[in-house]
Design a protein around this motif. Structure first.
Motif, short mmCIF file in Angstrom:
data_model
loop_
_atom_site.label_atom_id
_atom_site.label_comp_id
_atom_site.label_asym_id
_atom_site.label_seq_id
_atom_site.Cartn_x
_atom_site.Cartn_y
_atom_site.Cartn_z
N LYS A 163 -9.88 -1.28 -1.90
CA LYS A 163 -9.34 -1.28 -3.27
C LYS A 163 -7.97 -1.94 -3.32
CE LYS A 163 -11.60 2.88 -5.12
NZ LYS A 163 -11.37 4.24 -5.66
N GLU A 164 -7.14 -1.59 -2.35
CA GLU A 164 -5.78 -2.15 -2.32
C GLU A 164 -5.83 -3.66 -2.12
OE1 GLU A 164 -1.77 -2.27 -2.71
OE2 GLU A 164 -3.13 -0.58 -3.06
N ARG A 165 -6.72 -4.12 -1.24
CA ARG A 165 -6.84 -5.56 -1.02
C ARG A 165 -7.32 -6.28 -2.27
NH1 ARG A 165 -10.72 -5.83 2.42
NH2 ARG A 165 -12.22 -6.93 1.12
N LEU A 166 -8.26 -5.67 -2.99
CA LEU A 166 -8.77 -6.27 -4.23
C LEU A 166 -7.67 -6.39 -5.27
CD1 LEU A 166 -12.26 -4.53 -4.58
CD2 LEU A 166 -11.82 -6.94 -4.05
N ARG A 167 -6.86 -5.34 -5.38
CA ARG A 167 -5.76 -5.38 -6.37
C ARG A 167 -4.73 -6.44 -5.99
NH1 ARG A 167 -6.46 0.44 -5.95
NH2 ARG A 167 -7.41 1.24 -7.89
N GLU A 168 -4.47 -6.57 -4.68
CA GLU A 168 -3.53 -7.61 -4.23
C GLU A 168 -4.08 -9.00 -4.51
OE1 GLU A 168 -2.87 -6.82 -0.14
OE2 GLU A 168 -1.56 -5.07 -0.49
N ASN A 169 -5.37 -9.17 -4.28
CA ASN A 169 -5.99 -10.48 -4.55
C ASN A 169 -5.92 -10.83 -6.04
OD1 ASN A 169 -6.61 -10.72 -1.86
ND2 ASN A 169 -8.78 -10.17 -2.08
N LEU A 170 -6.13 -9.82 -6.88
CA LEU A 170 -6.06 -10.05 -8.33
C LEU A 170 -4.65 -10.44 -8.73
CD1 LEU A 170 -7.30 -9.99 -11.18
CD2 LEU A 170 -6.66 -7.57 -11.29
#
Length: 380
Positions: A163-170
């Motif tokens: 989840k954290e990686r997805l938010r960073e990518n966004l």
């Protein structure tokens, strides 16, 4: 339900119903709605392909076949109505945002206000939807993680780290697109001094005014020659040669142009006229003189055309060794037929004339104008 209650308008945020009209497979608004026996809606194309491979419902994993699909036409109509209302609400929002701007009182004096508002409103709507789609994709992926589904067929990592990686990518994607858009606007929003302008060109000695001539900032005056040649060709008076070293070339600003010009008088007072400039063929009017839309360029005696050549009767130009095509006319006033074009233009100017025989190939020096002793251009 009372009539008052039935007529009461509901105000429901789009975000409150958005997830209910999105396909869990393609993450977009459902198109061609299909309802499964387990109560889930999908795009017809998406669920058909999914069931063909998985044979189960993507949301609850219930066993599913294509024969169990229900095509929900009413749901399609409801989605269309929701999208129409969403678009109207977005337009109203941005319209109110522009109209409530504290700078509006300054801008209302400018004729460019409506143009800028229209284009920026459309641009804001598009980019807002782009941003919302990114947020939507993140939300859907987070939902898949909560349900324990892997979308890339790889072993599941720790859910919170994913989840954290997805938010960073966004966040990175949003930053990159906003920086790129800001750079593009900085480089491409033009100054009014360098955009192409629409002007008119007037040729007094031909009584010809050409409207809507588009000139680019890098154009020199000679770039207008093809446009002028086309206009003369349309008048059946082709340009034969250009007088590059002679003639008059003047630029009149939009508030200095008139219907007609006394060119010699303008030349005598050119030093007193702030908005009138003498041009050369290699002049760039926009860059050098900040030529504005609605200006007019006046060209006099800058080329020679067919009408400038002394007319000669066909009797004098006939050559029995060449094949010549001649248009013949009738003069109704003089009651004469078989008159060549040159004689019609000169000897019968202002008379009532009609075409007689077009594209004729005579085998002798045929023109009845000199035969009737009416010709004024025949060589003596």
């Amino acid at each position: 339900m009372s009539s008052n209650t039935a007529n009461e308008k509901l105000s429901i945020p789009y975000e409150a119903i958005e997830n209910h009209i999105l396909c869990s497979i393609c993450l977009s608004v459902i198109r061609g709605a299909v309802l499964t026996p387990c109560g889930h809606h999908y795009c017809s194309k998406c669920i058909t392909e999914w069931v063909g491979q998985k044979h189960s419902c993507p949301c609850c994993n219930s066993s599913l076949t294509t024969e169990q699909f229900y095509y929900n036409v009413q749901f399609d109509a409801l989605i269309d109505e929701i999208l129409i209302l969403r678009d109207k609400a977005e337009e109203n929002y941005y319209e109110k945002m522009f109209n409530s701007s504290p700078d509006v009182e300054i801008l209302t004096t400018s004729p460019f206000e409506a143009i800028l508002k229209r284009h920026f409103k459309a641009s804001l709507l598009y980019h807002q939807r782009y941003y919302e789609k990114l947020q939507q994709e993140l939300h859907q992926k987070l939902q898949c993680l909560e349900m324990g589904l892997s979308t890339n067929h790889q072993p599941m990592e720790d859910v919170e780290s994913v989840k954290e990686r997805l938010r960073e990518n966004l966040a990175q994607s949003e930053q990159l697109v906003t920086e790129a858009f800001d750079k593009f606007l900085t480089e491409h929003i033009p100054s009014l001094d360098i955009i192409p302008v629409s002007i008119s060109v007037y040729i007094p000695n031909k009584d010809l005014r050409i409207h809507d001539v588009i000139v680019k900032p890098t154009d020199v005056l000679s770039d207008l020659k093809p446009r002028l040649e086309l206009a003369m060709q349309e008048r059946c008076d082709d340009v034969i040669s250009w007088n590059d070293d002679t003639g008059v070339r003047l630029l009149f600003g939009p508030l200095s142009k008139t219907v007609t010009y006394d060119v010699p008088e303008v030349l005598n007072n050119l030093h007193n006229l702030d908005d009138v400039h003498s041009l050369l063929w290699d002049t760039r009017p926009i860059l050098q003189y900040k030529m504005r839309p609605g200006s007019e360029i006046v060209l006099q005696d800058v080329f020679k055309s067919q009408s400038d050549i002394p007319k000669r009767c066909f009797v004098n130009v006939f050559d029995e060794n060449t094949t010549q095509t001649v248009d013949y006319f009738s003069c109704n006033k003089c009651s004469v037929k078989w008159i060549c074009k040159s004689c019609i233009q000169c000897c019968h100017a202002g008379h009532s004339v009609t075409p007689f025989v077009m594209n004729h190939r005579p085998n002798w020096a045929c023109c009845y104008c000199p035969k009737r002793k009416l010709c004024r251009i025949q060589d003596k």
